[in-house]
Design a protein around this motif. Structure first.
Motif, mmCIF file in Angstrom:
data_model
loop_
_atom_site.group_PDB
_atom_site.id
_atom_site.type_symbol
_atom_site.label_atom_id
_atom_site.label_comp_id
_atom_site.label_asym_id
_atom_site.label_seq_id
_atom_site.Cartn_x
_atom_site.Cartn_y
_atom_site.Cartn_z
ATOM 1 N N ARG A 7 9.948 -33.152 27.039
ATOM 2 C CA ARG A 7 8.896 -32.391 27.742
ATOM 3 C C ARG A 7 9.359 -31.822 29.078
ATOM 4 O O ARG A 7 8.755 -30.886 29.596
ATOM 5 C CB ARG A 7 7.655 -33.243 27.947
ATOM 6 C CG ARG A 7 7.870 -34.409 28.885
ATOM 7 C CD ARG A 7 6.625 -35.297 29.005
ATOM 8 N NE ARG A 7 6.859 -36.401 29.891
ATOM 9 C CZ ARG A 7 6.718 -36.357 31.214
ATOM 10 N NH1 ARG A 7 6.322 -35.242 31.793
ATOM 11 N NH2 ARG A 7 6.959 -37.415 31.957
ATOM 12 N N LEU A 8 10.442 -32.347 29.650
ATOM 13 C CA LEU A 8 10.906 -31.878 30.954
ATOM 14 C C LEU A 8 12.099 -30.923 30.876
ATOM 15 O O LEU A 8 12.642 -30.548 31.918
ATOM 16 C CB LEU A 8 11.255 -33.078 31.848
ATOM 17 C CG LEU A 8 10.081 -33.998 32.190
ATOM 18 C CD1 LEU A 8 10.564 -35.222 32.960
ATOM 19 C CD2 LEU A 8 9.017 -33.249 32.977
ATOM 20 N N GLY A 10 14.323 -27.903 31.176
ATOM 21 C CA GLY A 10 14.183 -26.702 31.989
ATOM 22 C C GLY A 10 13.447 -26.919 33.299
ATOM 23 O O GLY A 10 13.310 -25.989 34.088
ATOM 24 N N ARG A 11 12.994 -28.143 33.549
ATOM 25 C CA ARG A 11 12.235 -28.433 34.768
ATOM 26 C C ARG A 11 13.091 -29.194 35.764
ATOM 27 O O ARG A 11 14.046 -29.870 35.406
ATOM 28 C CB ARG A 11 11.001 -29.271 34.420
ATOM 29 C CG ARG A 11 10.105 -28.579 33.426
ATOM 30 C CD ARG A 11 8.630 -28.568 33.688
ATOM 31 N NE ARG A 11 8.111 -29.194 34.854
ATOM 32 C CZ ARG A 11 7.196 -30.155 34.824
ATOM 33 N NH1 ARG A 11 6.760 -30.632 33.680
ATOM 34 N NH2 ARG A 11 6.730 -30.647 35.952
ATOM 35 N N LEU A 12 12.692 -29.119 37.012
ATOM 36 C CA LEU A 12 13.368 -29.843 38.077
ATOM 37 C C LEU A 12 12.952 -31.311 38.006
ATOM 38 O O LEU A 12 11.756 -31.623 37.947
ATOM 39 C CB LEU A 12 12.988 -29.248 39.437
ATOM 40 C CG LEU A 12 13.765 -29.756 40.642
ATOM 41 C CD1 LEU A 12 15.253 -29.402 40.528
ATOM 42 C CD2 LEU A 12 13.185 -29.183 41.920
ATOM 43 N N VAL A 13 13.948 -32.191 37.966
ATOM 44 C CA VAL A 13 13.695 -33.632 37.877
ATOM 45 C C VAL A 13 14.529 -34.371 38.916
ATOM 46 O O VAL A 13 15.504 -33.846 39.437
ATOM 47 C CB VAL A 13 14.007 -34.184 36.463
ATOM 48 C CG1 VAL A 13 13.108 -33.564 35.415
ATOM 49 C CG2 VAL A 13 15.463 -33.988 36.100
ATOM 50 N N THR A 21 18.496 -34.377 42.707
ATOM 51 C CA THR A 21 17.578 -33.598 41.886
ATOM 52 C C THR A 21 18.369 -32.520 41.174
ATOM 53 O O THR A 21 19.390 -32.028 41.674
ATOM 54 C CB THR A 21 16.457 -32.946 42.721
ATOM 55 O OG1 THR A 21 17.039 -32.100 43.690
ATOM 56 C CG2 THR A 21 15.576 -33.990 43.370
ATOM 57 N N VAL A 23 18.038 -29.657 37.384
ATOM 58 C CA VAL A 23 17.296 -29.134 36.248
ATOM 59 C C VAL A 23 17.773 -29.862 34.995
ATOM 60 O O VAL A 23 18.978 -29.972 34.752
ATOM 61 C CB VAL A 23 17.513 -27.616 36.104
ATOM 62 C CG1 VAL A 23 16.812 -27.079 34.859
ATOM 63 C CG2 VAL A 23 17.022 -26.894 37.358
ATOM 64 N N ARG A 25 18.875 -29.991 31.598
ATOM 65 C CA ARG A 25 19.432 -28.974 30.695
ATOM 66 C C ARG A 25 19.419 -29.410 29.249
ATOM 67 O O ARG A 25 19.311 -28.583 28.356
ATOM 68 C CB ARG A 25 20.860 -28.653 31.102
ATOM 69 C CG ARG A 25 20.938 -28.170 32.506
ATOM 70 C CD ARG A 25 21.634 -26.945 32.739
ATOM 71 N NE ARG A 25 22.433 -26.432 31.680
ATOM 72 C CZ ARG A 25 23.305 -25.477 31.814
ATOM 73 N NH1 ARG A 25 23.508 -24.976 32.985
ATOM 74 N NH2 ARG A 25 23.992 -25.016 30.817
ATOM 75 N N ARG A 43 19.946 -27.268 40.912
ATOM 76 C CA ARG A 43 19.237 -25.988 40.888
ATOM 77 C C ARG A 43 20.114 -24.963 41.582
ATOM 78 O O ARG A 43 20.649 -25.213 42.657
ATOM 79 C CB ARG A 43 17.891 -26.097 41.603
ATOM 80 C CG ARG A 43 17.079 -24.847 41.450
ATOM 81 C CD ARG A 43 15.653 -24.981 41.822
ATOM 82 N NE ARG A 43 15.391 -25.838 42.951
ATOM 83 C CZ ARG A 43 14.170 -26.028 43.436
ATOM 84 N NH1 ARG A 43 13.140 -25.438 42.898
ATOM 85 N NH2 ARG A 43 13.997 -26.822 44.468
ATOM 86 N N PRO A 58 9.769 -36.226 36.918
ATOM 87 C CA PRO A 58 9.522 -34.848 37.361
ATOM 88 C C PRO A 58 9.400 -34.771 38.873
ATOM 89 O O PRO A 58 8.926 -35.707 39.513
ATOM 90 C CB PRO A 58 8.198 -34.479 36.683
ATOM 91 C CG PRO A 58 7.568 -35.770 36.310
ATOM 92 C CD PRO A 58 8.664 -36.780 36.158
ATOM 93 N N THR A 60 7.516 -33.080 41.780
ATOM 94 C CA THR A 60 6.270 -32.347 42.015
ATOM 95 C C THR A 60 6.362 -31.646 43.351
ATOM 96 O O THR A 60 6.888 -32.200 44.315
ATOM 97 C CB THR A 60 5.054 -33.292 41.991
ATOM 98 O OG1 THR A 60 5.258 -34.320 42.953
ATOM 99 C CG2 THR A 60 4.873 -33.918 40.622
#
Length: 71
Positions: A7-8, A10-13, A21, A23, A25, A43, A58, A60
């Motif tokens: 679910r994460l 492509g998102r910044l984690v 931190t 992305v 991949r 990033r 994640p 936020t």
């Protein structure tokens, strides 16, 4: 390929092991390791690293600052 959905992707984690931190991949094995790991990249680019899946959370965005209004 042995990539898995997550679910994460492509998102910044945040990698809670290293404190860095990046992305997310991919979620895939690292070499001959039987369990898949999280593949992260800073990033904006850089050197990719791996961490256990349980170590990602994640990031936020902080709430925008609101000007203080006098009464």
């Amino acid at each position: 390929m042995l990539h898995e959905r997550h679910r994460l992707l492509g998102r910044l984690v945040r990698d809670t092991v290293s404190g860095r931190t990046g992305v997310l991949r991919a979620v895939a094995p690292d070499g001959d390791a039987p369990k898949p790991v999280a593949w992260l990249i800073p990033r904006g680019g850089g050197i990719e690293w791996t961490t256990p899946l349980r170590a990602i959370e994640p990031v936020t965005a902080p709430a925008p600052d609101r000007p203080c209004r006098g009464r």
